[in-house]
Enzyme design. Structure first.
Site, PDB file in Angstrom:
ATOM      1  N   ASP A 167      -7.260 -27.151 -55.752  1.00  0.00           N
ATOM      2  CA  ASP A 167      -7.024 -27.493 -57.151  1.00  0.00           C
ATOM      3  C   ASP A 167      -8.314 -27.983 -57.797  1.00  0.00           C
ATOM      4  OD1 ASP A 167      -4.166 -28.243 -58.731  1.00  0.00           O
ATOM      5  OD2 ASP A 167      -6.025 -29.101 -59.536  1.00  0.00           O
TER       6      ASP A 167
ATOM      7  N   ARG B 201      10.027 -14.500 -83.546  1.00  0.00           N
ATOM      8  CA  ARG B 201       9.941 -15.509 -82.492  1.00  0.00           C
ATOM      9  C   ARG B 201       9.411 -16.796 -83.128  1.00  0.00           C
ATOM     10  NH1 ARG B 201       6.232 -13.922 -77.351  1.00  0.00           N
ATOM     11  NH2 ARG B 201       4.615 -14.044 -78.924  1.00  0.00           N
TER      12      ARG B 201
ATOM     13  N   SER C 157      -9.460 -20.197 -76.397  1.00  0.00           N
ATOM     14  CA  SER C 157      -8.475 -19.235 -76.887  1.00  0.00           C
ATOM     15  C   SER C 157      -8.473 -19.222 -78.406  1.00  0.00           C
ATOM     16  CB  SER C 157      -7.098 -19.657 -76.379  1.00  0.00           C
ATOM     17  OG  SER C 157      -6.107 -18.910 -77.032  1.00  0.00           O
TER      18      SER C 157
ATOM     19  N   ASN D 214      -6.346 -11.340 -77.657  1.00  0.00           N
ATOM     20  CA  ASN D 214      -5.240 -11.025 -76.732  1.00  0.00           C
ATOM     21  C   ASN D 214      -5.710 -10.113 -75.592  1.00  0.00           C
ATOM     22  OD1 ASN D 214      -3.940 -12.033 -79.187  1.00  0.00           O
ATOM     23  ND2 ASN D 214      -2.045 -11.437 -78.198  1.00  0.00           N
TER      24      ASN D 214
ATOM     25  N   ASN E  14       4.599 -11.978 -72.830  1.00  0.00           N
ATOM     26  CA  ASN E  14       3.620 -11.248 -73.637  1.00  0.00           C
ATOM     27  C   ASN E  14       4.010  -9.787 -73.805  1.00  0.00           C
ATOM     28  OD1 ASN E  14       1.585 -13.368 -71.947  1.00  0.00           O
ATOM     29  ND2 ASN E  14       1.448 -13.303 -74.163  1.00  0.00           N
TER      30      ASN E  14
ATOM     31  N   TYR F 156      -0.562 -26.439 -75.704  1.00  0.00           N
ATOM     32  CA  TYR F 156      -1.500 -25.522 -75.036  1.00  0.00           C
ATOM     33  C   TYR F 156      -2.768 -25.370 -75.889  1.00  0.00           C
ATOM     34  CZ  TYR F 156      -3.713 -21.168 -73.630  1.00  0.00           C
ATOM     35  OH  TYR F 156      -4.641 -20.226 -73.267  1.00  0.00           O
TER      36      TYR F 156
ATOM     37  N   TYR G   4      -3.253 -11.753 -87.032  1.00  0.00           N
ATOM     38  CA  TYR G   4      -4.628 -12.241 -87.021  1.00  0.00           C
ATOM     39  C   TYR G   4      -5.486 -11.413 -86.088  1.00  0.00           C
ATOM     40  CZ  TYR G   4      -3.522 -14.871 -82.714  1.00  0.00           C
ATOM     41  OH  TYR G   4      -3.148 -15.221 -81.450  1.00  0.00           O
TER      42      TYR G   4
ATOM     43  N   PHE H 237     -11.726 -20.640 -65.461  1.00  0.00           N
ATOM     44  CA  PHE H 237     -10.470 -20.046 -65.947  1.00  0.00           C
ATOM     45  C   PHE H 237      -9.254 -20.890 -65.584  1.00  0.00           C
ATOM     46  CE2 PHE H 237     -13.140 -16.236 -65.130  1.00  0.00           C
ATOM     47  CZ  PHE H 237     -13.051 -15.605 -66.357  1.00  0.00           C
TER      48      PHE H 237
ATOM     49  N   LYS I 290      -6.867 -26.753 -75.304  1.00  0.00           N
ATOM     50  CA  LYS I 290      -8.107 -25.967 -75.380  1.00  0.00           C
ATOM     51  C   LYS I 290      -9.087 -26.610 -76.358  1.00  0.00           C
ATOM     52  CE  LYS I 290      -7.101 -22.664 -72.490  1.00  0.00           C
ATOM     53  NZ  LYS I 290      -7.816 -22.567 -71.217  1.00  0.00           N
TER      54      LYS I 290
ATOM     55  N   GLY J 262       7.450 -19.886 -84.235  1.00  0.00           N
ATOM     56  CA  GLY J 262       6.057 -20.280 -84.001  1.00  0.00           C
ATOM     57  C   GLY J 262       5.066 -19.136 -84.077  1.00  0.00           C
TER      58      GLY J 262
ATOM     59  N   GLY K 215      -6.206 -22.917 -65.264  1.00  0.00           N
ATOM     60  CA  GLY K 215      -5.447 -23.648 -66.261  1.00  0.00           C
ATOM     61  C   GLY K 215      -4.092 -23.004 -66.431  1.00  0.00           C
TER      62      GLY K 215
HETATM   63  P1  NAD Z   1      -3.726 -16.660 -64.970  1.00  0.00           P
HETATM   64  O1  NAD Z   1      -2.586 -17.600 -64.879  1.00  0.00           O
HETATM   65  O2  NAD Z   1      -3.530 -15.270 -64.485  1.00  0.00           O
HETATM   66  O3  NAD Z   1      -5.006 -17.270 -64.240  1.00  0.00           O
HETATM   67  C1  NAD Z   1      -5.233 -18.655 -64.122  1.00  0.00           C
HETATM   68  C2  NAD Z   1      -5.502 -18.946 -62.654  1.00  0.00           C
HETATM   69  O4  NAD Z   1      -5.790 -20.327 -62.512  1.00  0.00           O
HETATM   70  C3  NAD Z   1      -4.312 -18.631 -61.759  1.00  0.00           C
HETATM   71  O5  NAD Z   1      -4.758 -17.860 -60.654  1.00  0.00           O
HETATM   72  C4  NAD Z   1      -3.807 -20.005 -61.311  1.00  0.00           C
HETATM   73  O6  NAD Z   1      -3.261 -19.974 -60.003  1.00  0.00           O
HETATM   74  C5  NAD Z   1      -5.077 -20.831 -61.391  1.00  0.00           C
HETATM   75  N1  NAD Z   1      -4.887 -22.267 -61.656  1.00  0.00           N
HETATM   76  C6  NAD Z   1      -4.126 -22.843 -62.621  1.00  0.00           C
HETATM   77  N2  NAD Z   1      -4.261 -24.172 -62.575  1.00  0.00           N
HETATM   78  C7  NAD Z   1      -5.116 -24.464 -61.570  1.00  0.00           C
HETATM   79  C8  NAD Z   1      -5.642 -25.660 -61.047  1.00  0.00           C
HETATM   80  N3  NAD Z   1      -5.302 -26.857 -61.539  1.00  0.00           N
HETATM   81  N4  NAD Z   1      -6.509 -25.577 -60.003  1.00  0.00           N
HETATM   82  C9  NAD Z   1      -6.866 -24.374 -59.468  1.00  0.00           C
HETATM   83  N5  NAD Z   1      -6.384 -23.206 -59.942  1.00  0.00           N
HETATM   84  C10 NAD Z   1      -5.517 -23.244 -60.980  1.00  0.00           C
HETATM   85  O7  NAD Z   1      -4.188 -16.646 -66.518  1.00  0.00           O
HETATM   86  P2  NAD Z   1      -5.265 -15.754 -67.257  1.00  0.00           P
HETATM   87  O8  NAD Z   1      -4.550 -14.939 -68.254  1.00  0.00           O
HETATM   88  O9  NAD Z   1      -6.160 -15.102 -66.288  1.00  0.00           O
HETATM   89  O10 NAD Z   1      -6.042 -16.884 -68.050  1.00  0.00           O
HETATM   90  C11 NAD Z   1      -7.232 -17.474 -67.558  1.00  0.00           C
HETATM   91  C12 NAD Z   1      -7.717 -18.500 -68.574  1.00  0.00           C
HETATM   92  O11 NAD Z   1      -7.894 -17.877 -69.844  1.00  0.00           O
HETATM   93  C13 NAD Z   1      -6.738 -19.659 -68.796  1.00  0.00           C
HETATM   94  O12 NAD Z   1      -7.483 -20.854 -68.929  1.00  0.00           O
HETATM   95  C14 NAD Z   1      -6.077 -19.300 -70.098  1.00  0.00           C
HETATM   96  O13 NAD Z   1      -5.648 -20.433 -70.795  1.00  0.00           O
HETATM   97  C15 NAD Z   1      -7.204 -18.594 -70.833  1.00  0.00           C
HETATM   98  N6  NAD Z   1      -6.722 -17.664 -71.853  1.00  0.00           N
HETATM   99  C16 NAD Z   1      -5.827 -16.687 -71.517  1.00  0.00           C
HETATM  100  C17 NAD Z   1      -5.344 -15.823 -72.508  1.00  0.00           C
HETATM  101  C18 NAD Z   1      -4.332 -14.755 -72.176  1.00  0.00           C
HETATM  102  O14 NAD Z   1      -3.640 -14.279 -73.088  1.00  0.00           O
HETATM  103  N7  NAD Z   1      -4.207 -14.308 -70.937  1.00  0.00           N
HETATM  104  C19 NAD Z   1      -5.786 -15.952 -73.823  1.00  0.00           C
HETATM  105  C20 NAD Z   1      -6.700 -16.947 -74.136  1.00  0.00           C
HETATM  106  C21 NAD Z   1      -7.165 -17.798 -73.131  1.00  0.00           C
HETATM  107  N1  UDP Z   2       6.029  -9.469 -79.073  1.00  0.00           N
HETATM  108  C1  UDP Z   2       7.221  -8.762 -79.196  1.00  0.00           C
HETATM  109  N2  UDP Z   2       8.067  -8.695 -78.123  1.00  0.00           N
HETATM  110  C2  UDP Z   2       7.784  -9.276 -76.921  1.00  0.00           C
HETATM  111  C3  UDP Z   2       6.562  -9.991 -76.793  1.00  0.00           C
HETATM  112  C4  UDP Z   2       5.723 -10.063 -77.890  1.00  0.00           C
HETATM  113  O1  UDP Z   2       7.505  -8.210 -80.267  1.00  0.00           O
HETATM  114  O2  UDP Z   2       8.605  -9.190 -75.990  1.00  0.00           O
HETATM  115  C5  UDP Z   2       5.106  -9.535 -80.218  1.00  0.00           C
HETATM  116  C6  UDP Z   2       4.813 -10.939 -80.698  1.00  0.00           C
HETATM  117  O3  UDP Z   2       5.779 -11.340 -81.649  1.00  0.00           O
HETATM  118  C7  UDP Z   2       3.411 -10.788 -81.293  1.00  0.00           C
HETATM  119  C8  UDP Z   2       2.773  -9.725 -80.406  1.00  0.00           C
HETATM  120  O4  UDP Z   2       3.849  -9.025 -79.785  1.00  0.00           O
HETATM  121  O5  UDP Z   2       3.487 -10.265 -82.613  1.00  0.00           O
HETATM  122  C9  UDP Z   2       1.867 -10.312 -79.318  1.00  0.00           C
HETATM  123  O6  UDP Z   2       2.611 -11.296 -78.601  1.00  0.00           O
HETATM  124  P1  UDP Z   2       2.054 -11.947 -77.275  1.00  0.00           P
HETATM  125  O7  UDP Z   2       3.089 -12.918 -76.803  1.00  0.00           O
HETATM  126  O8  UDP Z   2       1.644 -10.872 -76.336  1.00  0.00           O
HETATM  127  O9  UDP Z   2       0.732 -12.676 -77.731  1.00  0.00           O
HETATM  128  P2  UDP Z   2       0.518 -13.899 -78.775  1.00  0.00           P
HETATM  129  O10 UDP Z   2       1.770 -14.149 -79.501  1.00  0.00           O
HETATM  130  O11 UDP Z   2       0.096 -15.012 -77.905  1.00  0.00           O
HETATM  131  O12 UDP Z   2      -0.570 -13.434 -79.677  1.00  0.00           O
END
Ligand code: NAD
Ligand code: UDP
Length: 338
Positions: free
Chosen positions: A60, A293, A126, A180, A200, A150, A300, A82, A154, A295, A84
């Site tokens: 961790d 949904r 993010s 995204n 997602n 969340y 954007y 990464f 960040k 929120g 989190g």
């Molecule tokens: P993910 O969940 O696939 O990867 C995160 C990894 O971190 C996982 O493998 C998890 O096991 C590990 N982890 C979580 N908490 C931990 C801890 N306390 N110690 C050690 N390991 C830990 O998610 P992702 O989509 O690859 O995202 C990676 C980063 O990017 C995250 O910080 C997320 O917030 C950020 N991010 C993701 C998105 C997205 O849409 N995927 C968008 C913007 C930002």
């Molecule tokens: N979305 C949808 N159906 C789903 C999941 C997402 O219509 O089952 C839509 C959501 O409303 C948004 C877009 O797809 O307009 C992207 O959503 P996602 O959750 O992937 O990303 P975020 O909302 O974090 O940008």
């Protein structure tokens, strides 16, 4: 010898793809992950793609003793952070767990780095820090008003790292605001496999295409967008991964702190993604337009010009390619790494 780069959360979706990009650029990724949201079998896949199995430490990021030991045992040139938690709904239900993982986790990491005199840090922020923006494309100096714990976690980290850099300008920090991230490595060997029902869009669409789910619920068809569905800036995960390598190279050149959007600069609607996925897969994606949904922001997308100017990086892969690569991964691995 290749320079070691510590990749926290490197077993996860974006982290694993970044390990591939790091290896391709001549770095040696060292993964620290608690496997809370990932599968250790990703390591075999990384070995198949890159020809070398990354060093893996299960643990961790909040474990200071473990970090001290890790930094002691091998030279680390920089850290890509990464690790989190990222589910918005869970962060609303359990904010303390989110602040502990995302904010406290970064504090423990930064303190251990400071003690080990490792001061190059690339942080996963993010676009959610912008909340509901006044306009798109969103520039980095747009108002920051995250709408949930969340997003606030960040923003807190961004602010704390900016303070750290002000206090000690020897730090080299990049705060990367992702839009995204979707898609998968073009080999189809690594990709995203959310546990349970996907929140997602892209993983949901690919699970419909492969027959794991009946139909997509489109969250709202009455938004003020060209086809009424939500618009987002989808960015291919390999473009994003390469953006991290570019940010690392930039940080290596000079101390400083940069805050950059990583996106394509273009919006695609839910129905654009559905149509692109149908083209890529040859499958019909059944969908039903339902209520909005709570929120959700209508539309954007990011302004990526500062990242282009600063890093010489730009996203090059299209939505069609994102869908084709997601489909290849999903079809070959309907149950993820299992
Ligand atoms: P993910 O969940 O696939 O990867 C995160 C990894 O971190 C996982 O493998 C998890 O096991 C590990 N982890 C979580 N908490 C931990 C801890 N306390 N110690 C050690 N390991 C830990 O998610 P992702 O989509 O690859 O995202 C990676 C980063 O990017 C995250 O910080 C997320 O917030 C950020 N991010 C993701 C998105 C997205 O849409 N995927 C968008 C913007 C930002
Ligand atoms: N979305 C949808 N159906 C789903 C999941 C997402 O219509 O089952 C839509 C959501 O409303 C948004 C877009 O797809 O307009 C992207 O959503 P996602 O959750 O992937 O990303 P975020 O909302 O974090 O940008």
């Amino acid at each position: 010898m290749s320079q070691n780069i510590l990749v926290t959360g490197g077993a996860g979706f974006i982290g694993s793809h970044t390990c591939v990009a790091l290896a391709a650029a001549g770095y040696a990724p060292v993964i620290l992950d608690n496997l809370g949201n990932s599968d250790v079998r990703v390591l075999e896949r990384l070995e198949r793609i890159t020809g070398a199995r990354p060093r893996f430490i299960e643990g961790d990021v909040r474990d200071r003793a473990l970090l001290d030991k890790l930094f002691r045992e091998q030279p680390i040139g920089g850290v890509i952070h990464f690790a989190g938690l990222k589910a918005v709904g869970d962060s609303v239900a359990d904010p303390i767990t989110y602040y502990d993982n995302n904010v406290n986790g970064t504090f423990v990491l930064a303190a251990a780095m400071q003690a080990a005199a490792v001061r190059t840090l690339i942080f996963s922020s993010s676009a959610t820090v912008y909340g509901d923006p006044d306009r798109s494309p969103i520039p980095e100096d747009a108002p920051l008003r995250p709408a949930n714990p969340y997003g606030r976690s960040k923003l807190m980290v961004e602010q704390a790292l900016a303070d750290l850099h002000r206090a000690n300008p020897a730090w080299r920090i990049a705060l990367l605001r992702y839009f995204n991230p979707v898609g998968a490595h073009e080999s189809g060997l690594i990709g995203e496999h959310p546990q349970g029902k996907p929140n997602n869009l892209m993983p949901f669409v690919s699970q419909v295409a492969v027959g794991l789910r009946d139909k997509l619920a489109v969250h709202g068809g009455d938004y003020p967008t060209p086809d009424g569905t939500g618009v987002r800036d989808y960015v291919h995960v390999m473009d994003l991964a390469e953006g991290h390598v570019a940010a690392l190279r930039h940080a290596e050149k000079q101390p400083g702190l940069v805050t950059l959007n990583l996106g394509t600069g273009q919006g695609a609607s839910v129905l654009d993604v559905v149509k692109a996925f149908e083209r890529a897969s040859g499958q019909r994606i059944a969908y039903e337009i339902g209520p909005r949904r709570p929120g959700d922001v209508p539309a954007y997308w990011g302004d990526p010009t500062l990242a282009q100017a600063t890093l010489g990086w730009r996203a090059s892969r299209s939505v069609d390619q994102m869908c084709a690569d997601s489909w290849r991964w999903q079809q070959a691995n309907p149950n993820g790494y299992a």
